[in-house]
Motif scaffolding. Structure first.
Motif, PDB file in Angstrom:
ATOM      1  N   GLU A   1       0.945  -1.507  -0.134  1.00  0.00           N
ATOM      2  CA  GLU A   1      -0.453   0.292  -0.191  1.00  0.00           C
ATOM      3  C   GLU A   1       1.061   1.074  -0.412  1.00  0.00           C
ATOM      4  O   GLU A   1       0.445   2.313  -0.741  1.00  0.00           O
ATOM      5  CB  GLU A   1      -0.506  -0.050   1.038  1.00  0.00           C
ATOM      6  N   ASP A   2       2.243   1.311   0.851  1.00  0.00           N
ATOM      7  CA  ASP A   2       2.716   2.171   0.308  1.00  0.00           C
ATOM      8  C   ASP A   2       3.002   2.928  -0.738  1.00  0.00           C
ATOM      9  O   ASP A   2       3.622   3.684  -0.916  1.00  0.00           O
ATOM     10  CB  ASP A   2       3.646   2.184   1.566  1.00  0.00           C
ATOM     11  N   ALA A   3       3.738   1.337  -1.330  1.00  0.00           N
ATOM     12  CA  ALA A   3       4.470   1.824  -2.542  1.00  0.00           C
ATOM     13  C   ALA A   3       3.375   2.302  -3.528  1.00  0.00           C
ATOM     14  O   ALA A   3       4.279   3.220  -4.454  1.00  0.00           O
ATOM     15  CB  ALA A   3       4.694   0.137  -3.425  1.00  0.00           C
ATOM     16  N   ALA A   4       2.103   1.847  -3.614  1.00  0.00           N
ATOM     17  CA  ALA A   4       0.714   2.173  -3.987  1.00  0.00           C
ATOM     18  C   ALA A   4       1.182   4.013  -4.032  1.00  0.00           C
ATOM     19  O   ALA A   4       0.850   4.175  -5.083  1.00  0.00           O
ATOM     20  CB  ALA A   4      -0.197   1.809  -3.784  1.00  0.00           C
ATOM     21  N   GLN A   5       1.060   4.190  -2.981  1.00  0.00           N
ATOM     22  CA  GLN A   5       0.778   5.304  -2.722  1.00  0.00           C
ATOM     23  C   GLN A   5       2.398   6.478  -2.957  1.00  0.00           C
ATOM     24  O   GLN A   5       1.761   7.773  -3.527  1.00  0.00           O
ATOM     25  CB  GLN A   5       0.597   6.237  -0.909  1.00  0.00           C
ATOM     26  N   ARG A   6       3.456   5.831  -3.269  1.00  0.00           N
ATOM     27  CA  ARG A   6       4.931   6.419  -3.717  1.00  0.00           C
ATOM     28  C   ARG A   6       4.463   6.378  -4.804  1.00  0.00           C
ATOM     29  O   ARG A   6       4.176   7.726  -5.460  1.00  0.00           O
ATOM     30  CB  ARG A   6       5.777   5.361  -3.035  1.00  0.00           C
ATOM     31  N   GLU A   7       4.090   5.518  -5.741  1.00  0.00           N
ATOM     32  CA  GLU A   7       4.112   6.135  -6.586  1.00  0.00           C
ATOM     33  C   GLU A   7       3.331   7.312  -7.636  1.00  0.00           C
ATOM     34  O   GLU A   7       3.537   7.465  -8.304  1.00  0.00           O
ATOM     35  CB  GLU A   7       4.471   5.095  -7.627  1.00  0.00           C
ATOM     36  N   THR A   8       2.585   7.158  -6.446  1.00  0.00           N
ATOM     37  CA  THR A   8       1.276   7.818  -6.926  1.00  0.00           C
ATOM     38  C   THR A   8       1.698   9.776  -7.071  1.00  0.00           C
ATOM     39  O   THR A   8       0.667   9.964  -7.603  1.00  0.00           O
ATOM     40  CB  THR A   8      -0.554   7.518  -6.854  1.00  0.00           C
ATOM     41  N   ILE A   9       2.031   9.967  -5.894  1.00  0.00           N
ATOM     42  CA  ILE A   9       2.542  10.406  -5.728  1.00  0.00           C
ATOM     43  C   ILE A   9       3.761  10.851  -6.765  1.00  0.00           C
ATOM     44  O   ILE A   9       3.599  12.761  -7.178  1.00  0.00           O
ATOM     45  CB  ILE A   9       2.999  10.916  -3.562  1.00  0.00           C
ATOM     46  N   GLU A  10       4.819  10.436  -7.085  1.00  0.00           N
ATOM     47  CA  GLU A  10       6.076  10.445  -7.273  1.00  0.00           C
ATOM     48  C   GLU A  10       5.294  11.257  -9.025  1.00  0.00           C
ATOM     49  O   GLU A  10       5.844  11.841  -9.477  1.00  0.00           O
ATOM     50  CB  GLU A  10       6.886   9.794  -7.479  1.00  0.00           C
ATOM     51  N   GLU A  11       3.878  10.277  -9.550  1.00  0.00           N
ATOM     52  CA  GLU A  11       4.786  10.250 -10.828  1.00  0.00           C
ATOM     53  C   GLU A  11       3.546  10.822 -10.977  1.00  0.00           C
ATOM     54  O   GLU A  11       3.072  12.694 -11.938  1.00  0.00           O
ATOM     55  CB  GLU A  11       4.370   8.516 -11.323  1.00  0.00           C
ATOM     56  N   ALA A  12       2.210  11.322 -10.476  1.00  0.00           N
ATOM     57  CA  ALA A  12       0.764  12.168 -10.760  1.00  0.00           C
ATOM     58  C   ALA A  12       0.558  12.922 -10.038  1.00  0.00           C
ATOM     59  O   ALA A  12       0.092  13.612  -9.829  1.00  0.00           O
ATOM     60  CB  ALA A  12      -0.333  11.517 -10.183  1.00  0.00           C
ATOM     61  N   GLY A  13       1.467  13.297  -8.952  1.00  0.00           N
ATOM     62  CA  GLY A  13       1.432  14.234  -7.210  1.00  0.00           C
ATOM     63  C   GLY A  13       0.280  14.785  -7.027  1.00  0.00           C
ATOM     64  O   GLY A  13      -0.664  15.751  -6.418  1.00  0.00           O
ATOM     65  N   VAL A  14      -0.867  13.949  -6.700  1.00  0.00           N
ATOM     66  CA  VAL A  14      -1.715  13.313  -5.941  1.00  0.00           C
ATOM     67  C   VAL A  14      -1.323  12.593  -4.802  1.00  0.00           C
ATOM     68  O   VAL A  14      -1.230  11.809  -5.097  1.00  0.00           O
ATOM     69  CB  VAL A  14      -3.047  13.258  -6.485  1.00  0.00           C
ATOM     70  N   GLN A  15      -2.771  12.564  -3.294  1.00  0.00           N
ATOM     71  CA  GLN A  15      -2.585  11.992  -2.534  1.00  0.00           C
ATOM     72  C   GLN A  15      -4.417  11.007  -1.998  1.00  0.00           C
ATOM     73  O   GLN A  15      -5.485  11.863  -2.710  1.00  0.00           O
ATOM     74  CB  GLN A  15      -1.203  12.140  -1.636  1.00  0.00           C
ATOM     75  N   GLY A  16      -3.898  10.659  -1.071  1.00  0.00           N
ATOM     76  CA  GLY A  16      -5.268  10.427  -0.875  1.00  0.00           C
ATOM     77  C   GLY A  16      -5.097   8.617  -0.088  1.00  0.00           C
ATOM     78  O   GLY A  16      -4.481   8.127   0.347  1.00  0.00           O
ATOM     79  N   GLU A  17      -6.502   8.194  -0.504  1.00  0.00           N
ATOM     80  CA  GLU A  17      -6.673   7.094   1.169  1.00  0.00           C
ATOM     81  C   GLU A  17      -6.196   5.894  -0.419  1.00  0.00           C
ATOM     82  O   GLU A  17      -7.025   5.703  -1.503  1.00  0.00           O
ATOM     83  CB  GLU A  17      -8.119   6.794   1.452  1.00  0.00           C
ATOM     84  N   VAL A  18      -5.885   4.711  -0.409  1.00  0.00           N
ATOM     85  CA  VAL A  18      -5.567   3.781  -1.171  1.00  0.00           C
ATOM     86  C   VAL A  18      -6.449   2.803  -0.249  1.00  0.00           C
ATOM     87  O   VAL A  18      -6.388   2.125   0.970  1.00  0.00           O
ATOM     88  CB  VAL A  18      -3.605   2.858  -0.299  1.00  0.00           C
ATOM     89  N   GLU A  19      -7.274   2.243  -1.260  1.00  0.00           N
ATOM     90  CA  GLU A  19      -8.392   1.280  -1.299  1.00  0.00           C
ATOM     91  C   GLU A  19      -7.985  -0.284  -1.177  1.00  0.00           C
ATOM     92  O   GLU A  19      -6.962  -0.481  -1.475  1.00  0.00           O
ATOM     93  CB  GLU A  19      -9.404   1.708  -1.517  1.00  0.00           C
ATOM     94  N   CYS A  20      -9.194  -1.012  -1.230  1.00  0.00           N
ATOM     95  CA  CYS A  20      -8.842  -2.690  -1.532  1.00  0.00           C
ATOM     96  C   CYS A  20      -8.680  -2.450  -2.784  1.00  0.00           C
ATOM     97  O   CYS A  20      -8.852  -2.426  -3.942  1.00  0.00           O
ATOM     98  CB  CYS A  20      -9.679  -3.303  -0.969  1.00  0.00           C
TER      99      CYS A  20
END
Length: 204
Positions: A77-96
């Motif tokens: 889940e941390d990897a999913a959030q990190r990649e999204t911040i790095e590439e897309a510049g958004v953050q939020g809640e990672v769901e199932c």
């Protein structure tokens, strides 16, 4: 440079911590999404929300969802959030998790195991590590189906659409017995709102 909405402007690099499973490089990605407006969750269909796609590093046809390598010092889940911040510049809640896909690169010499998650966006950053090399675009599900360049990501999108719309149908069926209405505002998590109290009063 304005400091508001900033994160560390450096992406992780190198593959010395990269995870592999039976020779397949493990990658993790997200489908960032948001609702267009105040909607009643029991009425949600695929036109009620948008998804965020980004341009690839190597300019070409099509867009994609953010994704990258899953490393040994982080949870999936941390990897999913990190990649999204790095590439897309958004953050939020990672769901199932939406699922796991197996695929190869175009040359056919590298095999991958891809894990995809929905990410309910709560904040868009003004600055992020790959701002100078990628563009991000909010679009409808219909547009995303046409423009996303990866077949396995399109399959993940269909899983997300099915999940959100089936949740809507389930809540619609439960409303009669529960007497409660679910309101989902753009940029906020779903809130269960109880019906207003009757104006009449009763003795305890």
């Amino acid at each position: 440079m304005e400091l508001k909405n900033m994160v560390a402007l450096v992406s992780r690099s190198g593959r010395h911590l990269q995870r592999y499973n039976k020779g397949r490089r493990q990658v993790v990605g997200c489908i960032p999404y948001r609702y267009k407006d105040f909607v009643e969750l029991s009425l949600v269909d695929e036109d009620a929300f948008e998804v965020l796609l980004i341009s690839p590093q190597r300019k070409g046809k099509g867009l994609l969802f953010p994704k990258g390598g899953w490393e040994k010092d982080e949870t999936i889940e941390d990897a999913a959030q990190r990649e999204t911040i790095e590439e897309a510049g958004v953050q939020g809640e990672v769901e199932c998790k939406l699922g796991t896909w197996y695929f190869e690169n175009k040359a056919g010499d590298t095999a991958y195991e891809g894990h995809m998650f929905p990410l309910f966006v709560t904040e868009e950053l003004d600055y992020w590590p790959e701002k100078e090399i990628r563009e991000r675009t909010w679009m409808s599900v219909h547009e995303a189906r046409k423009l996303c360049q990866n077949g396995w990501m399109k399959e993940a999108l269909e899983v997300l659409v099915s999940r959100l719309t089936s949740q809507s149908k389930r809540i619609k069926g439960e409303r009669t017995s529960s007497g409660r209405t679910t309101i989902l505002p753009w940029g906020c998590r779903a809130q269960i709102l109880s019906p207003p109290l009757s104006s009449s009063t009763e003795e305890a």
